[in-house]
Design a protein around this motif. Structure first.
Motif, PDB file in Angstrom:
ATOM      1  N   LYS A 108       0.864  -1.182   0.000  1.00 29.40           N
ATOM      2  CA  LYS A 108       0.000   0.000   0.000  1.00 29.40           C
ATOM      3  C   LYS A 108       0.899   1.230   0.000  1.00 29.40           C
ATOM      4  N   VAL A 109       1.112   1.783  -1.192  1.00 28.79           N
ATOM      5  CA  VAL A 109       1.974   2.943  -1.369  1.00 28.79           C
ATOM      6  C   VAL A 109       1.316   3.888  -2.364  1.00 28.79           C
ATOM      7  N   ASP A 110       1.270   5.142  -2.021  1.00 25.16           N
ATOM      8  CA  ASP A 110       0.808   6.180  -2.932  1.00 25.16           C
ATOM      9  C   ASP A 110       2.046   6.675  -3.677  1.00 25.16           C
ATOM     10  N   LEU A 111       2.363   6.001  -4.788  1.00 23.25           N
ATOM     11  CA  LEU A 111       3.558   6.320  -5.580  1.00 23.25           C
ATOM     12  C   LEU A 111       3.183   7.347  -6.636  1.00 23.25           C
ATOM     13  N   ARG A 112       3.879   8.465  -6.628  1.00 22.65           N
ATOM     14  CA  ARG A 112       3.563   9.564  -7.533  1.00 22.65           C
ATOM     15  C   ARG A 112       4.752   9.884  -8.432  1.00 22.65           C
ATOM     16  N   LEU A 113       4.494   9.930  -9.726  1.00 24.16           N
ATOM     17  CA  LEU A 113       5.513  10.369 -10.683  1.00 24.16           C
ATOM     18  C   LEU A 113       5.299  11.853 -10.933  1.00 24.16           C
ATOM     19  N   VAL A 114       6.254  12.648 -10.503  1.00 23.57           N
ATOM     20  CA  VAL A 114       6.188  14.102 -10.676  1.00 23.57           C
ATOM     21  C   VAL A 114       7.563  14.546 -11.159  1.00 23.57           C
ATOM     22  N   GLN A 115       7.650  14.910 -12.418  1.00 27.12           N
ATOM     23  CA  GLN A 115       8.955  15.190 -12.999  1.00 27.12           C
ATOM     24  C   GLN A 115       9.465  16.608 -12.750  1.00 27.12           C
ATOM     25  N   ASN A 116       8.596  17.556 -12.605  1.00 24.93           N
ATOM     26  CA  ASN A 116       9.024  18.945 -12.415  1.00 24.93           C
ATOM     27  C   ASN A 116       8.468  19.492 -11.109  1.00 24.93           C
ATOM     28  N   ASP A 117       9.289  20.211 -10.391  1.00 22.49           N
ATOM     29  CA  ASP A 117       8.856  20.867  -9.150  1.00 22.49           C
ATOM     30  C   ASP A 117       8.129  19.910  -8.212  1.00 22.49           C
ATOM     31  N   TYR A 118       8.652  18.709  -8.062  1.00 21.57           N
ATOM     32  CA  TYR A 118       7.976  17.682  -7.266  1.00 21.57           C
ATOM     33  C   TYR A 118       7.830  18.054  -5.800  1.00 21.57           C
ATOM     34  N   TYR A 119       8.663  18.965  -5.320  1.00 23.69           N
ATOM     35  CA  TYR A 119       8.545  19.414  -3.933  1.00 23.69           C
ATOM     36  C   TYR A 119       7.212  20.115  -3.687  1.00 23.69           C
ATOM     37  N   LEU A 120       6.566  20.575  -4.761  1.00 27.38           N
ATOM     38  CA  LEU A 120       5.252  21.217  -4.617  1.00 27.38           C
ATOM     39  C   LEU A 120       4.162  20.234  -4.204  1.00 27.38           C
ATOM     40  N   GLU A 121       4.456  18.948  -4.267  1.00 28.15           N
ATOM     41  CA  GLU A 121       3.497  17.948  -3.768  1.00 28.15           C
ATOM     42  C   GLU A 121       3.180  18.196  -2.293  1.00 28.15           C
ATOM     43  N   CYS A 122       4.101  18.807  -1.583  1.00 33.49           N
ATOM     44  CA  CYS A 122       3.878  19.114  -0.167  1.00 33.49           C
ATOM     45  C   CYS A 122       2.633  19.976   0.025  1.00 33.49           C
ATOM     46  N   GLU A 123       2.328  20.799  -0.957  1.00 27.54           N
ATOM     47  CA  GLU A 123       1.177  21.689  -0.845  1.00 27.54           C
ATOM     48  C   GLU A 123      -0.156  20.946  -0.865  1.00 27.54           C
ATOM     49  N   SER A 124      -0.138  19.674  -1.209  1.00 22.58           N
ATOM     50  CA  SER A 124      -1.388  18.905  -1.241  1.00 22.58           C
ATOM     51  C   SER A 124      -1.717  18.254   0.109  1.00 22.58           C
ATOM     52  N   PHE A 125      -0.910  18.551   1.127  1.00 24.07           N
ATOM     53  CA  PHE A 125      -1.125  17.984   2.459  1.00 24.07           C
ATOM     54  C   PHE A 125      -1.318  19.084   3.484  1.00 24.07           C
ATOM     55  N   PRO A 126      -2.118  18.799   4.515  1.00 25.40           N
ATOM     56  CA  PRO A 126      -2.309  19.807   5.558  1.00 25.40           C
ATOM     57  C   PRO A 126      -1.070  19.979   6.430  1.00 25.40           C
ATOM     58  N   LYS A 127      -1.011  21.084   7.102  1.00 27.72           N
ATOM     59  CA  LYS A 127       0.066  21.384   8.045  1.00 27.72           C
ATOM     60  C   LYS A 127       0.129  20.276   9.099  1.00 27.72           C
ATOM     61  N   ASP A 128       1.334  19.928   9.526  1.00 25.90           N
ATOM     62  CA  ASP A 128       1.555  18.943  10.599  1.00 25.90           C
ATOM     63  C   ASP A 128       0.935  17.576  10.285  1.00 25.90           C
ATOM     64  N   TYR A 129       1.056  17.118   9.058  1.00 25.85           N
ATOM     65  CA  TYR A 129       0.410  15.867   8.631  1.00 25.85           C
ATOM     66  C   TYR A 129       1.297  14.631   8.812  1.00 25.85           C
ATOM     67  N   PHE A 130       2.570  14.719   8.441  1.00 25.57           N
ATOM     68  CA  PHE A 130       3.444  13.551   8.426  1.00 25.57           C
ATOM     69  C   PHE A 130       4.258  13.417   9.714  1.00 25.57           C
ATOM     70  N   ASP A 131       4.472  12.164  10.111  1.00 30.55           N
ATOM     71  CA  ASP A 131       5.339  11.857  11.245  1.00 30.55           C
ATOM     72  C   ASP A 131       6.796  11.807  10.820  1.00 30.55           C
ATOM     73  N   PHE A 132       7.020  11.464   9.556  1.00 35.48           N
ATOM     74  CA  PHE A 132       8.391  11.242   9.079  1.00 35.48           C
ATOM     75  C   PHE A 132       8.458  11.640   7.606  1.00 35.48           C
ATOM     76  N   VAL A 133       9.462  12.419   7.257  1.00 32.25           N
ATOM     77  CA  VAL A 133       9.716  12.776   5.858  1.00 32.25           C
ATOM     78  C   VAL A 133      11.181  12.485   5.569  1.00 32.25           C
ATOM     79  N   LEU A 134      11.415  11.703   4.518  1.00 32.36           N
ATOM     80  CA  LEU A 134      12.775  11.409   4.068  1.00 32.36           C
ATOM     81  C   LEU A 134      12.992  12.087   2.726  1.00 32.36           C
ATOM     82  N   ILE A 135      14.066  12.847   2.641  1.00 36.99           N
ATOM     83  CA  ILE A 135      14.414  13.524   1.396  1.00 36.99           C
ATOM     84  C   ILE A 135      15.682  12.891   0.854  1.00 36.99           C
TER      85      ILE A 135
END
Length: 135
Positions: free
Chosen positions: A71-98
């Motif tokens: 169960k993985v929400d795998l997203r292919l985003v070739q340009n400006d992929y960091y903007l995917e963060c804008e699709s989540f509410p503030k304080d949503y994730f417990d862990f982010v790996l870059i």
């Protein structure tokens, strides 16, 4: 390349990630850059969002995910992929790996979607230039 559930990260950090995620009920994880870390995180959470920019690598990871019924929400985003963060509410994730390109932009955008007390991890930071900028 074979994908295995063992990230290409220092073993002590992998141990930290495992123990950290085990302590949280239903942890939410976001990763920039997919692969072995995706297989690893899928063992510890049912909310895993993975952003990949490389179409060929995306297909390899997608095949692994499908074959192993992960169960993985795998997203292919070739340009400006960091903007995917804008699709989540503030304080949503417990862990982010870059572990992807444009790491500073990923840091800038991800900082607001990590929960207080959560982890925002930058992999291989010693190999990247310009990390002394203010985020």
């Amino acid at each position: 390349m074979n994908i295995i559930p063992k990230p290409w990260i220092v073993p002590s950090v992998v141990d930290f990630m495992r123990e950290y995620l085990k302590k949280i009920e239903n942890p939410k994880v976001l990763e920039f850059g997919s692969g072995c870390s995706t297989a690893f995180f899928a063992q510890y959470t049912s909310t895993l969002v993975t952003v990949e920019h490389n179409p060929k690598w995306y297909e390899v990871v997608k095949e692994y995910i499908d074959k192993n019924n992960l169960k993985v929400d795998l997203r292919l985003v070739q340009n400006d992929y960091y903007l995917e963060c804008e699709s989540f509410p503030k304080d949503y994730f417990d862990f982010v790996l870059i572990d992807a390109q444009h790491r500073m932009n990923c840091l800038r955008y991800a900082r607001d979607i990590v929960k207080p007390g959560g982890v925002l991890m930058l992999d291989d930071s010693k190999y990247w230039k310009n990390y002394d900028v203010e985020i």
